[in-house]
Design an enzyme around this catalytic site. Structure first.
Site, PDB file in Angstrom:
ATOM      1  CG  ASP A   1      -4.776  19.284 -19.831  1.00 35.89           C
ATOM      2  OD1 ASP A   1      -5.851  18.942 -19.300  1.00 35.89           O
ATOM      3  OD2 ASP A   1      -4.728  19.912 -20.896  1.00 35.89           O
TER       4      ASP A   1
ATOM      5  CE1 TYR B   1      -9.054  22.515 -28.126  1.00 29.27           C
ATOM      6  CE2 TYR B   1     -10.393  22.268 -26.158  1.00 29.27           C
ATOM      7  CZ  TYR B   1     -10.096  22.944 -27.333  1.00 29.27           C
ATOM      8  OH  TYR B   1     -10.837  24.027 -27.704  1.00 29.27           O
TER       9      TYR B   1
END
Length: 754
Positions: A374, A459
């Site tokens: 990420d 998420y």
């Protein structure tokens, strides 16, 4: 008479209501208003401008750096936020952290303030490479220098290692729209697709290929619902977008209902001939919607500060009782704090998030190879506004942040950090004395929470740094948001559970890496482990009899390789960064690293992409501090996994001695997620998280919270005495709450592709 009586009763009723309103107003005025913005006199230290050495760039600094880079004619940088891959583009401007030794001289020895500088990442599409520059000093006059060689040992970085920008997404969507025009009939029949009315939404697989230099991305499609991530339709495309010339991009393969096709035309021929197993469109309700099924009624418990806030936030510094620290929010790695002090002593130089990684299992291509890193997308980049009363307590202090990433203007993200003191809800310590000396002693566990939340695609990660009155610090993450899913086809129940009609929740791991630069009474520290064994010993009073008794085992670790604790190996249960100084009882003063983790298995080292996430091999790794080893991952790791420019395992390969050195702990926590029916509509935070607790271990001579003003003690007959029991006089000391109105501006900073 009846009418007169009726009017008299009405008049009496009105007078009664007025009197009650007046009494309520008078009584409410007797309670002093809590001064929400001004802390109590409980702060032990004063704010210092020296914390600004760690401060994120201001809006003005971002603009000055951008304008300076735009003015460099030889760089030929586009000013459009939708710059094409063939153009030169500033992808990122962020703070360039100064060298640690320079900062410590400035903080501790009145040394010269380090120059304030920015790091600038330029995607040079015109020549087909990436470069990084340092621009500074920010007070001017500005200059720039190319730091690509010194950071990555290469003069340029490959162009295919770059993150996909908004400008590239715009071009990708154009290609998808062209493809959908050809595919309109099958898409309508199979998925109810109606152009510009009922779309199919894309979600990308990463990494983008199977070898260095690839930029071939599988894109899965989902129904046009809020919460699209759990509405897969069983249709995927492989797009080749390696070329800087977007006219050369192609669609190389299609996957429909588990069947593969070499081209759009080949798929249409087989579809129209009826030679494939078709998906029949079925209208479904949006089971992913987070709109409450019933209208909310009433409010849950709320907290407010009875006597005002006991912490203070000024610029980028927080002071809370005996704690102080500076903070920042990196666009790439996210939340970080510096110069953490307790009772005036520095406990840690840096505590920061480094990386969040997920590895997925699937039988379909959109998730079969997926491994998300990420920080390559930007963890801090997606820290949007926090919602009062939900994301943080309503009365928390909220802080704005500014970023310049994949844009052409500085963006302000309002209320994207929150700070609050919070009663954990269980005592920090307590004892009720039942035998001999009756009495009660205890203390509420009030702690300071520093929080941000990042929503990266499906998420949401809740990041907390928590500061306890016992001298402990906790770095913690909880995951929520939506699971990633794939369309149910033959054979994929090996990779997860079915969670909705034709929907598979795919098994995946979550690994989170934290950097913990502890400085225990200085920068000359050692690494110790402690554990237990059972030793068989004879009983002194009966030597013929033996018993197995737990025994303390202590060890000092002297090299980086020995200090690299693999997940797969048995790790000592006590891990310590220790000083050479001792407490009153002769034990080395130290802080313990206590890892809270439920992680799955790390990717085997034999996998070609593993080196890009090699930090995740280790539950804990201890290295000698180096300024050039600033992060465990890199902006380029996601799209250049096979030849990463930051391979954390190399930090350990030189196997330096770590005796009496400045030590950094790299801690990996996480959890294995096997999705289940209760992940619909979305995942709850309960049990889905991990982190690391930094706990004093022989650092003090006793628990420092014994000096806290929150302690309570009373015995028989003194239950109502207020001297050592503030709870007994709560009604006298409280003040009325003054809450700010609810506002929200979070949608101002979302990504737009139009």
């Amino acid at each position: 008479m009846n009418s007169l009586l009726k009017y008299l009763l009405i008049l009496v009723g009105l007078i009664s209501v007025i009197i009650n309103i007046v009494l309520i107003c008078l009584n409410s005025n007797r309670l002093p208003k809590c001064t929400m913005s001004r802390p109590q006199e409980s702060l032990q230290v004063k704010h210092s401008d020296k914390s600004l050495v760690f401060a994120d760039l201001t809006a003005e600094e971002y603009k000055s750096v951008r304008d300076y880079m735009w003015a460099q004619k030889e760089l030929k940088i586009s000013r459009s936020f939708k710059a094409k891959p063939s153009e030169n583009f500033i992808f990122l401007i962020d703070l360039s952290l100064p060298r640690k030794a320079d900062v410590l001289r400035y903080l501790d020895a009145n040394g010269q303030k380090p120059a304030r500088e920015a790091i600038v990442v330029v995607f040079n599409g015109e020549r087909g490479y990436l470069k990084e520059y340092v621009v500074g000093p920010l007070r001017g006059p500005l200059q720039h220098r190319d730091v690509t060689q010194e950071k990555y040992n290469t003069p340029t970085l490959p162009f295919t290692a770059r993150t996909v920008t908004i400008g590239e997404y715009v071009e990708l969507f154009k290609l998808l729209n062209q493809a959908f025009q050809k595919l309109e009939n099958p898409l309508r029949e199979s998925f109810g697709y109606i152009p510009k009315k009922r779309e199919l939404l894309p979600f990308e697989c990463m990494p983008r290929g199977i070898k260095s230099g690839d930029r071939r991305t599988w894109i899965s499609f989902f129904r046009d619902f809020n919460g699209m991530y759990i509405h897969p339709v069983g249709f995927e495309m492989l797009i080749n977008h390696e070329s800087r010339n977007t006219s050369h991009w192609t669609i190389d393969k299609l996957m429909y209902n588990g069947q593969y096709f070499e081209s759009i035309d080949a798929f249409i021929v087989d579809y129209e001939a009826g030679s494939i197993k078709k998906i029949v469109n079925k209208n479904i309700h949006n089971y992913a919607s987070l709109k409450p099924r019933e209208k909310p009624s009433g409010l849950g418990p709320q907290q407010y500060y009875l006597q005002g806030k006991r912490y203070s936030v000024d610029h980028n510094q927080v002071i809370y009782l005996d704690w102080s620290f500076a903070f920042g929010l990196s666009s790439l790695t996210g939340m970080r704090v510096f110069d953490i002090r307790f009772k005036g002593d520095r406990i840690a130089y840096e505590l920061s998030v480094q990386e969040a990684m997920s590895v997925y299992g699937s039988v379909t291509p959109g998730m079969m190879l997926t491994k998300f890193l990420d920080s390559s997308i930007g963890i801090g980049r997606f820290a949007h506004e926090l919602v009062r009363g939900i994301d943080c307590p309503y009365a928390a202090t909220y802080v704005d942040t500014y970023r310049y990433i994949d844009t052409s203007v500085t963006q302000r993200f309002r209320n994207s950090i929150c700070v609050f003191e919070h009663d954990i809800g269980r005592p920090l310590r307590r004892h009720f004395s039942d035998f001999f000396h009756n009495g009660y002693g205890g203390m509420a566990n009030s702690a300071l929470v520093f929080r941000t939340i990042t929503a990266i695609g499906n998420y949401d990660y809740i990041w907390d740094f928590i500061f306890y009155q016992s001298g402990s610090v906790e770095a913690r993450v909880h995951a929520t948001g939506y699971i990633s899913s794939s369309y149910k086809v033959d054979g994929n129940l090996k990779y997860g559970h079915q969670v909705a009609e034709n929907v598979l929740g795919n098994i995946h791991t979550h690994f989170i890496n934290f950097k913990v630069d502890l400085d225990i009474l200085g920068v000359k520290n050692i690494f110790q482990t402690k554990d237990m064994i059972y030793e068989e010993v004879p009983l002194p009073w009966m030597p013929s009899e033996k018993a197995k008794i737990p025994q303390l085992v202590e060890k000092q670790i002297r090299t980086e390789k020995e200090a690299a604790m693999l997940h797969s190996a048995k790790t000592p249960r006590y891990l310590h960064i220790a000083s050479n100084q001792t407490n009153r009882w002769g034990h080395q003063r130290s802080y313990r690293l206590q890892v809270v983790s439920f992680a799955g298995d790390h990717l085997p080292e034999s996998e070609s992409v593993e080196r890009s996430m090699s930090w995740a091999r280790y539950k804990v790794a201890i290295t000698k501090h180096k300024d050039e080893e600033q992060t465990s991952s890199s902006l380029y790791s996601q799209n250049y996994m096979w030849s990463p420019y930051v391979d954390f395992s190399k930090y350990i390969e030189d196997n330096e001695v770590i005796d009496n050195e400045d030590l950094v702990a790299w801690v990996t926590a996480g959890f294995l997620h096997i999705p289940h029916a209760e992940d619909i509509p979305n995942t709850v935070t309960v049990g889905n998280g991990g982190g690391v607790i930094l706990r004093p271990h022989n650092y003090f001579d006793e628990d420092p919270s014994i000096n806290s003003p929150d302690g309570v003690y009373f015995g028989p007959g003194s239950e109502s005495d207020c001297e050592y029991n503030k709870m007994a006089c709560l009604e006298k000391d409280q003040c009325s709450s003054t809450l700010e109105p609810f506002t929200y501006h979070g949608f101002e900073g979302v990504m737009k592709f139009e």
